[in-house]
Structures are given as C-alpha cells and as structure tokens.
Scaffold this motif. Sequence first.
Motif, mmCIF file in Angstrom:
data_model
loop_
_atom_site.group_PDB
_atom_site.id
_atom_site.type_symbol
_atom_site.label_atom_id
_atom_site.label_comp_id
_atom_site.label_asym_id
_atom_site.label_seq_id
_atom_site.Cartn_x
_atom_site.Cartn_y
_atom_site.Cartn_z
ATOM 1 N N THR A 10 0.952 -1.303 -0.138
ATOM 2 C CA THR A 10 -0.115 -0.103 -0.147
ATOM 3 C C THR A 10 0.773 1.345 -0.116
ATOM 4 O O THR A 10 0.586 2.363 -0.785
ATOM 5 N N ALA A 11 1.899 1.307 0.883
ATOM 6 C CA ALA A 11 2.798 2.606 0.722
ATOM 7 C C ALA A 11 3.610 2.627 -0.380
ATOM 8 O O ALA A 11 3.756 3.844 -0.959
ATOM 9 N N ALA A 12 4.003 1.612 -1.029
ATOM 10 C CA ALA A 12 4.688 1.902 -2.477
ATOM 11 C C ALA A 12 3.792 2.077 -3.550
ATOM 12 O O ALA A 12 4.080 3.130 -4.216
ATOM 13 N N VAL A 13 2.481 1.699 -3.528
ATOM 14 C CA VAL A 13 1.488 2.130 -4.510
ATOM 15 C C VAL A 13 1.303 3.512 -4.216
ATOM 16 O O VAL A 13 1.136 4.262 -5.210
ATOM 17 N N PHE A 14 0.701 4.014 -2.968
ATOM 18 C CA PHE A 14 0.407 5.205 -2.587
ATOM 19 C C PHE A 14 1.622 6.148 -3.042
ATOM 20 O O PHE A 14 1.494 7.283 -3.699
ATOM 21 N N LEU A 15 2.871 5.998 -2.810
ATOM 22 C CA LEU A 15 4.110 6.774 -2.986
ATOM 23 C C LEU A 15 4.181 6.956 -4.530
ATOM 24 O O LEU A 15 4.565 8.064 -5.168
ATOM 25 N N LEU A 65 1.237 11.660 -9.839
ATOM 26 C CA LEU A 65 0.164 12.673 -10.144
ATOM 27 C C LEU A 65 0.712 14.189 -9.569
ATOM 28 O O LEU A 65 0.202 14.934 -10.157
ATOM 29 N N GLU A 66 1.577 14.201 -8.649
ATOM 30 C CA GLU A 66 1.999 15.544 -8.258
ATOM 31 C C GLU A 66 2.900 16.290 -9.502
ATOM 32 O O GLU A 66 2.884 17.197 -9.689
ATOM 33 N N SER A 67 3.742 15.490 -10.073
ATOM 34 C CA SER A 67 4.443 15.871 -11.188
ATOM 35 C C SER A 67 3.653 16.147 -12.487
ATOM 36 O O SER A 67 3.934 17.167 -13.020
ATOM 37 N N LEU A 68 2.532 15.546 -12.615
ATOM 38 C CA LEU A 68 1.465 15.847 -13.675
ATOM 39 C C LEU A 68 0.624 16.832 -13.497
ATOM 40 O O LEU A 68 0.419 17.762 -14.564
ATOM 41 N N ALA A 69 0.145 17.050 -12.269
ATOM 42 C CA ALA A 69 -1.177 18.286 -12.022
ATOM 43 C C ALA A 69 -0.769 18.848 -10.964
ATOM 44 O O ALA A 69 -1.958 19.693 -10.682
ATOM 45 N N GLY A 70 0.228 18.853 -10.264
ATOM 46 C CA GLY A 70 0.482 19.582 -8.984
ATOM 47 C C GLY A 70 0.002 18.585 -7.626
ATOM 48 O O GLY A 70 -0.518 17.906 -7.841
ATOM 49 N N TYR A 71 0.349 19.713 -6.635
ATOM 50 C CA TYR A 71 0.018 18.918 -5.275
ATOM 51 C C TYR A 71 -1.137 18.613 -4.956
ATOM 52 O O TYR A 71 -1.686 17.768 -4.275
ATOM 53 N N THR A 72 -2.152 19.837 -5.342
ATOM 54 C CA THR A 72 -3.296 19.611 -4.824
ATOM 55 C C THR A 72 -4.252 18.720 -5.512
ATOM 56 O O THR A 72 -5.299 17.992 -4.742
ATOM 57 N N SER A 73 -3.788 18.147 -6.351
ATOM 58 C CA SER A 73 -4.457 16.783 -7.158
ATOM 59 C C SER A 73 -3.904 15.598 -6.330
ATOM 60 O O SER A 73 -4.881 14.887 -6.666
ATOM 61 N N THR A 74 -3.345 15.611 -5.770
ATOM 62 C CA THR A 74 -2.699 14.436 -4.779
ATOM 63 C C THR A 74 -3.876 14.110 -3.657
ATOM 64 O O THR A 74 -4.026 13.031 -3.256
ATOM 65 N N LEU A 75 -4.695 15.210 -3.386
ATOM 66 C CA LEU A 75 -5.908 14.961 -2.133
ATOM 67 C C LEU A 75 -6.685 13.839 -2.681
ATOM 68 O O LEU A 75 -7.359 13.252 -1.804
ATOM 69 N N VAL A 76 -6.829 13.473 -3.956
ATOM 70 C CA VAL A 76 -7.897 12.412 -4.132
ATOM 71 C C VAL A 76 -7.331 11.060 -3.829
ATOM 72 O O VAL A 76 -7.974 9.958 -3.903
ATOM 73 N N LEU A 77 -5.809 10.788 -3.516
ATOM 74 C CA LEU A 77 -5.594 9.658 -3.316
ATOM 75 C C LEU A 77 -5.573 9.575 -1.569
ATOM 76 O O LEU A 77 -5.615 8.192 -1.317
ATOM 77 N N TYR A 78 -6.072 10.313 -0.764
ATOM 78 C CA TYR A 78 -6.215 10.204 0.426
ATOM 79 C C TYR A 78 -7.322 9.260 0.954
ATOM 80 O O TYR A 78 -7.369 8.211 1.730
ATOM 81 N N PRO A 79 -8.559 9.653 0.387
ATOM 82 C CA PRO A 79 -9.614 8.628 0.768
ATOM 83 C C PRO A 79 -9.424 7.367 0.496
ATOM 84 O O PRO A 79 -9.786 6.409 1.282
ATOM 85 N N PRO A 80 -9.095 6.735 -0.541
ATOM 86 C CA PRO A 80 -8.932 5.378 -0.983
ATOM 87 C C PRO A 80 -7.978 4.695 -0.042
ATOM 88 O O PRO A 80 -7.951 3.521 0.517
ATOM 89 N N LEU A 81 -6.830 5.534 0.334
ATOM 90 C CA LEU A 81 -5.608 5.097 1.298
ATOM 91 C C LEU A 81 -6.218 4.877 2.535
ATOM 92 O O LEU A 81 -5.973 3.940 3.261
ATOM 93 N N PHE A 82 -7.163 5.783 3.089
ATOM 94 C CA PHE A 82 -7.834 5.714 4.490
ATOM 95 C C PHE A 82 -8.428 4.466 4.452
ATOM 96 O O PHE A 82 -8.442 3.767 5.365
ATOM 97 N N ILE A 83 -9.257 4.026 3.398
ATOM 98 C CA ILE A 83 -10.284 3.000 3.450
ATOM 99 C C ILE A 83 -9.486 1.727 3.237
ATOM 100 O O ILE A 83 -9.759 0.929 4.217
ATOM 101 N N VAL A 84 -8.305 1.510 2.662
ATOM 102 C CA VAL A 84 -7.446 0.439 2.510
ATOM 103 C C VAL A 84 -6.803 0.242 4.062
ATOM 104 O O VAL A 84 -6.843 -0.718 4.514
ATOM 105 N N LEU A 85 -6.440 1.248 4.718
ATOM 106 C CA LEU A 85 -5.614 1.232 5.805
ATOM 107 C C LEU A 85 -6.551 0.740 6.988
ATOM 108 O O LEU A 85 -6.082 0.131 7.798
ATOM 109 N N SER A 86 -7.622 1.265 6.850
ATOM 110 C CA SER A 86 -8.545 1.154 7.877
ATOM 111 C C SER A 86 -9.039 -0.352 7.843
ATOM 112 O O SER A 86 -9.408 -1.076 9.071
ATOM 113 N N SER A 87 -9.269 -0.800 6.691
ATOM 114 C CA SER A 87 -9.815 -2.354 6.362
ATOM 115 C C SER A 87 -8.629 -3.169 6.941
ATOM 116 O O SER A 87 -9.118 -4.195 7.742
ATOM 117 N N LEU A 88 -7.381 -2.950 6.790
ATOM 118 C CA LEU A 88 -6.235 -3.866 7.158
ATOM 119 C C LEU A 88 -6.257 -3.985 8.582
ATOM 120 O O LEU A 88 -5.901 -4.721 9.105
#
Length: 124
Positions: free
Chosen positions: A26-31, A37-60
């Motif tokens: 999970t950490a490797a895929v997220f990184l 995504l940060e290099s393509l669209a900027g830092y603020t576009s990476t915010l879409v990655l946090y909800p799926p990360l939270f769901i996966v980590l919570s599930s584990l």
Amino acid sequence: MRRVREWMEWTGRLGRAALLGRLAITAAVFLVLFLSLESLAGYTSTLVLYPPLFIVLSSLVVRRLHDSARSASQLLALVVPVLGPVYVIGLLLFARGTQGDNQYGDDPRSRNRDYLQVRIHEPV
C-alpha cells in the motif's frame, strides 16, 4: 476484481505477516501514485489519493484486530495522546491472533493446510 475488493473488506481476519506485507505494498503504490500525480497535475491533485488510502488502511487494521478477537472499537484508544497509539501499534504488530476460529472468521494460519492429511506416526 475480487483481489481489489479483498483489500477493502471489513470482515474476516488478517495475520501479522499479511498485514505487514499489505502495508508495504500500500505504501509503495501510494508513493508511486502520489509522485506521478504531483508531477503531472500539481500537489493539490494528490488529495484524491487520501480517501482510498484511508479505506484500505482502515480495512487492514480492523481485520488485524479481528484476528486477535478484538472489535474495531479498540481504535478509539487512538484518541488518548501518546499511550493510545502505542497501545494500538502493540495490538497490531505484537499481539498474537486467537488459535482456531473466532467470531470474526476462520484462522488465517490454517487456511492453506490440508485438512485431509492423516498423521500415521503420532509423536510420543
């Protein structure tokens, strides 16, 4: 598709080794996704990655707690400063899961064993 859903299930049990392996993946895929995504669209576009990360980590984490016959309510200990996170990390990484089946499912250590195997010589 079943493999993707398996990472977001909230029921069942998960052993320590499986937890650590899945956390590393999970950490490797997220990184990788974050950096690309940060290099393509900027830092603020990476915010879409946090909800799926939270769901996966919570599930584990919830399934790991289930392995030691604890409910997800144990995560409320995280509210307590310093001692709460230490307690939860201790449960996740050091507490052994219950032997055999419990109310949350079958033992993950016995899933791949051959239940039809017959011992011919019993140890004395």
